[in-house]
Design an enzyme around this catalytic site. Structure first.
Site, PDB file in Angstrom:
ATOM      1  N   ARG A 142       0.819  -1.224  -0.164  1.00 39.97           N
ATOM      2  CA  ARG A 142       0.051  -0.026  -0.144  1.00 39.97           C
ATOM      3  C   ARG A 142       0.979   1.301  -0.201  1.00 39.97           C
ATOM      4  NH1 ARG A 142      -2.506  -3.553  -1.051  1.00 39.97           N
ATOM      5  NH2 ARG A 142      -4.228  -4.696   0.086  1.00 39.97           N
ATOM      6  N   GLU A 152      -3.673   3.658   6.951  1.00 44.89           N
ATOM      7  CA  GLU A 152      -3.630   3.386   5.422  1.00 44.89           C
ATOM      8  C   GLU A 152      -4.244   4.408   4.821  1.00 44.89           C
ATOM      9  OE1 GLU A 152      -4.557  -0.504   3.911  1.00 44.89           O
ATOM     10  OE2 GLU A 152      -5.386   0.144   2.246  1.00 44.89           O
ATOM     11  N   SER A 189      -9.988   0.209   4.266  1.00 45.75           N
ATOM     12  CA  SER A 189      -9.261  -0.244   5.402  1.00 45.75           C
ATOM     13  C   SER A 189      -8.485   1.154   6.096  1.00 45.75           C
ATOM     14  CB  SER A 189      -8.195  -1.210   5.086  1.00 45.75           C
ATOM     15  OG  SER A 189      -8.861  -2.405   4.589  1.00 45.75           O
TER      16      SER A 189
HETATM   17  C1  LIG Z   1     -15.510  -0.008   0.529  1.00 42.97           C
HETATM   18  C2  LIG Z   1     -13.961   0.250   0.289  1.00 42.97           C
HETATM   19  C3  LIG Z   1     -13.086  -1.015   0.152  1.00 42.97           C
HETATM   20  C4  LIG Z   1     -12.020  -0.964  -0.246  1.00 42.97           C
HETATM   21  N1  LIG Z   1     -11.182  -1.751  -0.596  1.00 42.97           N
HETATM   22  C5  LIG Z   1      -9.856  -1.761  -0.777  1.00 42.97           C
HETATM   23  C6  LIG Z   1      -9.106  -2.887  -1.166  1.00 42.97           C
HETATM   24  O1  LIG Z   1      -9.522  -4.012  -1.135  1.00 42.97           O
HETATM   25  N2  LIG Z   1      -7.780  -2.735  -1.603  1.00 42.97           N
HETATM   26  C7  LIG Z   1      -7.061  -1.670  -1.478  1.00 42.97           C
HETATM   27  O2  LIG Z   1      -5.683  -1.373  -1.805  1.00 42.97           O
HETATM   28  N3  LIG Z   1      -8.205  -0.420  -1.242  1.00 42.97           N
HETATM   29  C8  LIG Z   1      -9.206  -0.515  -0.923  1.00 42.97           C
HETATM   30  N4  LIG Z   1      -9.906   0.641  -0.396  1.00 42.97           N
HETATM   31  C9  LIG Z   1      -9.446   1.937  -0.513  1.00 42.97           C
HETATM   32  C10 LIG Z   1      -9.217   2.505  -2.026  1.00 42.97           C
HETATM   33  O3  LIG Z   1     -10.509   2.134  -2.880  1.00 42.97           O
HETATM   34  C11 LIG Z   1      -8.046   2.569  -2.857  1.00 42.97           C
HETATM   35  O4  LIG Z   1      -6.857   2.952  -1.983  1.00 42.97           O
HETATM   36  C12 LIG Z   1      -8.052   3.065  -4.308  1.00 42.97           C
HETATM   37  O5  LIG Z   1      -6.994   2.786  -4.771  1.00 42.97           O
HETATM   38  C13 LIG Z   1      -8.086   4.621  -4.139  1.00 42.97           C
HETATM   39  O6  LIG Z   1      -8.450   5.242  -5.384  1.00 42.97           O
HETATM   40  P1  LIG Z   1      -9.192   6.649  -5.257  1.00 42.97           P
HETATM   41  O7  LIG Z   1      -9.372   7.021  -6.704  1.00 42.97           O
HETATM   42  O8  LIG Z   1     -10.378   6.812  -4.663  1.00 42.97           O
HETATM   43  O9  LIG Z   1      -8.012   7.582  -4.582  1.00 42.97           O
HETATM   44  P2  LIG Z   1      -8.243   8.866  -3.621  1.00 42.97           P
HETATM   45  O10 LIG Z   1      -8.967   8.067  -2.387  1.00 42.97           O
HETATM   46  O11 LIG Z   1      -8.854   9.788  -4.100  1.00 42.97           O
HETATM   47  O12 LIG Z   1      -6.623   9.070  -3.296  1.00 42.97           O
HETATM   48  C14 LIG Z   1      -5.788   8.104  -2.686  1.00 42.97           C
HETATM   49  C15 LIG Z   1      -4.368   8.553  -2.874  1.00 42.97           C
HETATM   50  O13 LIG Z   1      -4.099   8.622  -4.418  1.00 42.97           O
HETATM   51  C16 LIG Z   1      -3.754   9.548  -4.680  1.00 42.97           C
HETATM   52  N5  LIG Z   1      -4.296   9.891  -6.299  1.00 42.97           N
HETATM   53  C17 LIG Z   1      -5.386   9.866  -6.791  1.00 42.97           C
HETATM   54  N6  LIG Z   1      -5.513  10.230  -8.111  1.00 42.97           N
HETATM   55  C18 LIG Z   1      -4.115  10.225  -8.505  1.00 42.97           C
HETATM   56  C19 LIG Z   1      -3.613  10.552  -9.444  1.00 42.97           C
HETATM   57  N7  LIG Z   1      -4.139  10.525 -11.116  1.00 42.97           N
HETATM   58  N8  LIG Z   1      -2.007  10.769  -9.779  1.00 42.97           N
HETATM   59  C20 LIG Z   1      -1.419  10.805  -8.583  1.00 42.97           C
HETATM   60  N9  LIG Z   1      -1.924  10.362  -7.356  1.00 42.97           N
HETATM   61  C21 LIG Z   1      -3.230  10.250  -7.089  1.00 42.97           C
HETATM   62  C22 LIG Z   1      -4.154  10.784  -4.019  1.00 42.97           C
HETATM   63  O14 LIG Z   1      -3.377  12.076  -3.976  1.00 42.97           O
HETATM   64  C23 LIG Z   1      -4.291   9.953  -2.399  1.00 42.97           C
HETATM   65  O15 LIG Z   1      -2.861  10.272  -1.996  1.00 42.97           O
HETATM   66  C24 LIG Z   1     -11.501   0.376  -0.387  1.00 42.97           C
HETATM   67  C25 LIG Z   1     -12.123   1.562  -0.139  1.00 42.97           C
HETATM   68  C26 LIG Z   1     -13.400   1.518   0.158  1.00 42.97           C
HETATM   69  C27 LIG Z   1     -14.200   2.610   0.412  1.00 42.97           C
END
Ligand SMILES: Cc1cc2nc3c(=O)[nH]c(=O)nc-3n(C[C@H](O)[C@H](O)[C@H](O)COP(=O)(O)OP(=O)(O)OC[C@H]3O[C@@H](n4cnc5c(N)ncnc54)[C@H](O)[C@@H]3O)c2cc1C
Length: 317
Positions: A179, A298, A228
């Site tokens: 992560r 996380e 998480s």
């Molecule tokens: C119900 C639920 C279940 C989940 N299950 C999992 C799982 O099984 N495994 C897992 O790994 N995660 C899980 N997550 C967490 C999350 O979905 C992941 O971390 C996901 O990859 C975040 O993507 P996001 O687009 O929402 O990013 P955001 O939450 O908007 O941002 C997360 C990070 O990524 C950076 N970021 C976003 N877009 C860019 C870009 N274009 N360029 C550079 N940096 C960027 C942001 O600055 C921030 O630091 C879960 C979340 C929820 C709500």
């Protein structure tokens, strides 16, 4: 709470800008937790060239932060100073390159990418069916599930740096671990190329269905949550440590530790980001008292606390 507006000054210096700028944009509208103060400026670029133009023209003292679908974010109640960049249309194309490779814009939701790979008979991406973020968030966070992580299938990504230069970064240079990546907080990842393996569409779709069914039973996927909350410490499960510390179901106001999966925090209504962060810190303290282990967040906590010291904290971690 609102910040000094930036858009009219910036628009004067960037006559060719095509993207959309919004001052004091309330981030609770787009985070999964439905909490958080405003972004001083939200910028949605039209395409990669527009993003590069914006960043090359932006004064160097204004901080920049990309966000994706907000599924891993706890934005504090005082909001985020500077420019928050959110990619949308113009960054969500998906192209099948050959029998194993797929190129995707980073605004594309993981779920859609899993579906496109299945359709094309490319296996290895079905774990994305269960992750509710965008590819940008997945590349930054090394998102993973069901035994696979992003770094195992990513070949390289393209990004725009703070100076407005377009750079290509092979996976070996991204410093991946659990992560975590070494992608700087102000680097905007715009596209990614993945390599899967040749597979059978029907089998991949079946795998995706199993991922979806499993999620429904073990995670509060329909709640206002950030996934998480804490990383699993080496050889341990965060949820078990939290459960053993007696924290399952505890709350501060409308912020609650999920009964279903106690490594998830939930906003049950009108919780503030401060309630969720305080609850998370309380859980960390209880786990340390009980097990001696200090959990590591996380979820990305960003921005300024409501009554924060001087309001200067943008990236606390
Ligand atoms: C119900 C639920 C279940 C989940 N299950 C999992 C799982 O099984 N495994 C897992 O790994 N995660 C899980 N997550 C967490 C999350 O979905 C992941 O971390 C996901 O990859 C975040 O993507 P996001 O687009 O929402 O990013 P955001 O939450 O908007 O941002 C997360 C990070 O990524 C950076 N970021 C976003 N877009 C860019 C870009 N274009 N360029 C550079 N940096 C960027 C942001 O600055 C921030 O630091 C879960 C979340 C929820 C709500």
């Amino acid at each position: 709470m609102s910040f000094k507006t930036l858009s009219s000054d910036l628009a004067r210096h960037m006559p060719k800008l095509r993207g959309k700028m919004q001052d004091n944009f309330s981030l609770d509208r787009i985070t999964w937790f439905r909490v958080g103060g405003p972004a001083q400026l939200l910028f949605q670029p039209a395409d990669e060239a527009d993003l590069a133009y914006f960043l090359s023209s932006l004064p160097g003292d204004i901080p920049v932060l990309p966000i994706g679908l907000g599924s891993n974010l706890l934005v504090r109640d005082g909001g985020i100073e500077g420019v928050v960049i959110r990619l949308g249309r113009g960054f969500n194309d998906i192209a099948i390159l050959n029998e194993t490779d797929i190129r995707v814009g980073t605004a594309a939701p993981d779920v859609r990418v899993a579906g496109a790979a299945a359709e094309a008979g490319i296996s290895g991406l079905s774990f994305y069916r269960g992750i509710p973020g965008s590819i940008g968030g997945a590349v930054k966070m090394n998102a993973g599930a069901h035994g696979t992580e992003t770094c195992e299938i990513l070949k390289f990504c393209q990004a725009v740096n703070r100076q407005g230069e377009i750079v290509t970064l092979p996976v070996e240079e991204l410093g991946y671990s659990y992560r975590h990546s070494n992608i700087p907080d102000d680097l905007i990842v715009t596209s990614a190329v993945y390599q899967g393996a040749e597979g059978d569409s029907a089998t991949i779709r079946q795998e995706m269905q199993e991922v979806a069914d499993y999620r429904e039973t073990v995670q509060p996927v329909k709640s206002r949550t950030g996934g998480s909350t804490f990383k699993n410490p080496p050889g341990e499960s965060a949820w078990k440590l939290i459960d053993e510390a007696g924290c399952r179901g505890i709350n501060i106001g409308k912020a609650r530790v999920s009964e279903l999966h106690c490594n998830f925090l939930i906003n049950e209504g009108d919780a503030r980001a401060g309630d969720l962060e305080n609850l998370g810190e309380h859980v960390r303290m209880k786990v340390r008292e009980n097990s001696g282990i200090l959990l590591e967040w996380e979820i990305k906590r960003l921005g300024i606390p409501e009554n924060g010291p001087g309001g200067r904290r943008v990236h606390p971690e």
